[in-house]
Design an enzyme around this catalytic site. Structure first.
Site, PDB file in Angstrom:
ATOM      1  CG  ASP A  47      -1.980  -1.208   1.068  1.00 37.47           C
ATOM      2  OD1 ASP A  47      -1.716  -2.182   0.496  1.00 37.47           O
ATOM      3  OD2 ASP A  47      -3.204  -0.900   1.664  1.00 37.47           O
ATOM      4  CE  LYS A  73      -5.017   2.245   2.189  1.00 40.60           C
ATOM      5  NZ  LYS A  73      -3.736   1.476   3.025  1.00 40.60           N
ATOM      6  CE  LYS A 128      -6.874  -0.913   2.355  1.00 36.39           C
ATOM      7  NZ  LYS A 128      -5.577  -1.547   2.774  1.00 36.39           N
TER       8      LYS A 128
END
Lengths: 262, 262
Positions: free
Chosen positions: A133, A197, A226
């Site tokens: 991430d 995300k 996300k």
């Protein structure tokens, strides 16, 4: 709202949820219409697999990381998400469980030089992470240096994909303009990232339904989205999934699962 | 306070300032007695050279970094302090000026794995940084993993010293207990770091006179101590220098210099 000044998109492909997004001529989200969710599609197993069980505060200790992994094993979350210095420990604790380890990269600001992000990604993969991430360099984005931003992500994606790891690009939506959010999504898609995300959870704001819908609209149906930051209840999670999210990052995973089962 | 239950230290070696620190038997700071400062020792040139002119917020743009460097040139600050992605730009803008470029490493949390910090340090040095402000891994410190903390710093120090760069170790004092502050200073000194530094400026608190005095006491007279976080006025800076600081990290450098000249 008249039918004349809006466009209409129907998204039936996520978790059996039907969503209508109303947009103006410039693509701004005017309204959302979420159909009632099919509860059967969001039973405990279904939603737990979509949750990245997350502990990122820098003062977290080894004991707290251990507890995170024990909870992930008990509730069978899809992944844990931790700072890179804890990746090896999580891999060890979750060995054989099928629960994935996600390591953040360049967290929480995205401001380390690219070589640092690549080295962090390399070590995280060596330590067992199969999801990364990474925070986009939004200072460079705000400077209009899209070439830098794209290169920064591409280098991490290239390394990750060599090792079958996937990359989620954190935009930090709360500090971006709508235009910057769109550009960020386009860049992440262009360089082959697997997910966009919303948030680190440590800036001025977190995931919103409007941002998720916008991100889904820009990246299309094939990329992951996300929702992270401020997703603290089953109702929050349902809204995010309905708006187009395919993964939930949260430190409230246990509460969400308990509410889903209630 | 009776003379029986205190120890007494006199520090005459910093900027002609006389400081008495009163400590209890366990080394806790009970009181400070700062002698009137010799104003001549803190004229514009003296204090400007001690200031790291700092811009670290992640949303800072290229234009803002450019302005930071122009200000550093105008006021002749000792250094600028920036995120590693801006090191090369600052080096270019400050070429030939004698003003140093300090790059932060593992900022603002200290939580990236060691390999990431070393790679960030390597790239920052290649990009012209001769000072590295690295964040200690205080999650590992709080877990009692002092071996990790020491190794993490040592690897960066080793690389930096090969290239004549110096390393300041940011403790993030506001999240540490008094015992943790002492241990952190001892580790930083043991592995050969050049400075200990109080704060990132992005946690719950910044530099305090008590912390500077404690850090100076632990590291002794030969190591640098940098006060950073919340140092916003000439009076603040004077207090920090009087307590044992030898460097000031601040985004209020211009105000400090203007107040010093007033």
């Amino acid at each position: 709202m008249s039918e004349n000044n809006k466009s209409y998109i129907r998204k039936g492909q996520y978790e059996n949820i039907q969503l209508s997004i109303y947009l103006d001529a410039k693509g701004h989200v005017l309204d959302l219409d979420l159909q009632h969710l099919d509860q059967a599609a969001l039973t405990r197993p279904a939603i737990t697999a979509l949750i990245d069980h997350t502990l990122l505060k820098p003062e977290a200790t080894k004991e707290q990381i251990r507890t995170l992994c024990e909870e992930a094993l008990e509730y069978q979350f899809g992944a844990v998400c931790v700072n890179s210095c804890w990746t090896a420990l999580c891999t060890q604790l979750l060995q054989g469980s099928g629960i994935k380890v996600a390591s953040v990269i360049g967290f929480p600001w995205g401001s380390p030089v690219t070589a640092a992000k690549v080295a962090e990604a390399r070590q995280a993969i060596l330590d067992g992470a199969c999801e990364l991430d990474m925070v986009m360099n939004y200072g460079k984005l705000k400077s209009g240096d899209y070439t830098y931003v794209a290169h920064d992500i591409r280098e991490v994606v290239r390394l990750a994909h060599k090792h079958d790891a996937l990359v989620k690009v954190i935009l930090e939506t709360s500090v971006l303009s709508e235009e910057e959010k769109v550009i960020a999504c386009l860049i992440a898609k262009e360089v082959g990232a697997d997910f966009v995300k919303t948030s680190t959870g440590f800036a001025s704001g977190g995931a919103t339904v409007e941002d998720i819908a916008l991100m889904r609209k820009v990246v299309g149906p094939d990329m992951g989205v996300k929702a992270s930051g401020g997703v603290r209840s089953y109702a929050d999670a349902q809204k995010m999934l309905a708006a187009g999210a395919t993964r939930i990052g949260t430190s409230s995973g246990i509460r969400i699962v308990q509410e889903a089962m209630a």
